[in-house]
Scaffold this motif. Sequence first.
Motif, PDB file in Angstrom:
ATOM      1  N   GLN A 106      -4.447   6.549   2.707  1.00 16.13           N
ATOM      2  CA  GLN A 106      -5.752   5.910   2.569  1.00 16.13           C
ATOM      3  C   GLN A 106      -5.784   4.557   3.286  1.00 16.13           C
ATOM      4  OE1 GLN A 106      -3.935   7.333   0.229  1.00 16.13           O
ATOM      5  NE2 GLN A 106      -5.184   8.436  -1.269  1.00 16.13           N
ATOM      6  N   ARG A 147      -0.449   4.393  -1.443  1.00 14.18           N
ATOM      7  CA  ARG A 147      -1.663   4.963  -0.842  1.00 14.18           C
ATOM      8  C   ARG A 147      -1.635   4.783   0.678  1.00 14.18           C
ATOM      9  NH1 ARG A 147      -5.303   1.031   0.448  1.00 14.18           N
ATOM     10  NH2 ARG A 147      -7.068   2.481   0.276  1.00 14.18           N
ATOM     11  N   ASN A 159       0.819  -1.220   0.000  1.00 14.60           N
ATOM     12  CA  ASN A 159       0.000   0.000   0.000  1.00 14.60           C
ATOM     13  C   ASN A 159       0.848   1.263   0.000  1.00 14.60           C
ATOM     14  OD1 ASN A 159      -3.020  -0.845   0.498  1.00 14.60           O
ATOM     15  ND2 ASN A 159      -1.788  -2.164   1.826  1.00 14.60           N
TER      16      ASN A 159
END
Length: 462
Positions: A55, A52, A49
Amino acid sequence: MLESLLILFILVPILSIIIIFKPFQTKSNTKSSSKSYPIIGQSLSIYANFHRLTQWTTDLVLSSPTLTYHIHRPFGQIRIITGNPSVVKHILKTNFAIYDKGDIFRTTLYDLLGDGIFNVDGDEWKFQRQLSSHEFNTKSLRHFVEDVVDTELNERLIPILATAARNNTVLDMQDLLQRFAFDNICRIAFGYDPEYLTPSLPKAKFAVAFEDAVRISSERFRMLAPMIWKLKRVLNIGSEKRIKEAVSEIREFATNILNQKKQETSIQTVDLLSRFISSGHSDEKFVTDMVISFILAGRDTTSAALTWFFGLLIKIRSMRLYPPVPVDSKMANTDDVLPDGTTVKKGMMVSYHPYAMGRAEELWGADWMDFRPERWLEKDETTEKVRFVARDPYTYPVFQAGPRICLGKEMAFLQMKRVVAGVLGRFKVVSAMADNGEPVFISALTSKMKGGFPVKIMERKR
């Protein structure tokens, strides 16, 4: 090539542990936890991840009933990340003395910020805070800021937008606002005008050096193993070679301006540097560290807020979804227990997550995604008048809160209001993204739009 070999040399032996040990679930009370392995912790999930991270950590925080989550980093390091207002209040105000910037934050940003106000704790921070607070609260500084902002707006930004409107050209609004903010803060901090926002959109050496230093400093935080960037610094290779060059350029520039001001027979005490010198604080490193910290704050946060404002105005969304600083961290200098029952050990990093908090149904209701201005308004049943009521700074901590609350809060509002009124009073800002697509959020030290924010400018009919 050498950088890649260093990473492989450090991480491959650790990753091989996976074939020996089975993963175990993290101990956070979450609906869907990320797998954690011995030694490497949640490194695989972090790596998957990486594009991101803000997020991803938002998903983890919002999946926890307490809005608090434990992230297991390599070698047994645990980072607590929270979106719980009671915890935010606890670390920023109630137990402020326990939660410092800490060694990790200080070491990572020291090359850029040195011993500036954003990178120190204890008595050193108190002294700089008192000194800065006195200057920020003077009417003369406010008037100076107003003059600087109005000049930059009316003599530079507005003419560039007017030319783009006449020629029907596409502009990168994010780049323009960063240039606008950089000129502003350099004039306010140094009394120096870099002329970064001019029609030719120049690549000013100081501005480029500052951008590179901020970007590389931010990348250090995201590395799974800090030893990688530290080893690169020792070897003087790659990004660490560049940050050394960039910081050298920044400090040489700042030192030259400082020496010029010291040699002036009569200093006009309008900019911050002149004010510090006039008050008897002329130590080169002390003053330079402070001013660089203010440039960092004034350049990135205000431009990020304005960029997202114009982007969200087009989409009709609420600004709380994109705070300029999406995550901030503190380090515990002793053991503690958070209000939600989470145990904190000395040396642990505790991060509060404004980006996740703006999306929490527990805080904003089931319609948290909706643009609903009335959630900020309160009606007086007797007079029928409606007034704005801000949420408390621990539910919406965009300017921090407690003793470290942002000194430049009012200055930031002054700049943003003037820019918004000046631009929207004359122009319409229309997205020029392909297929009218959504801006992609990316996070460095502050929020940005990936690839910039392409727009077209249209003159309003008078």
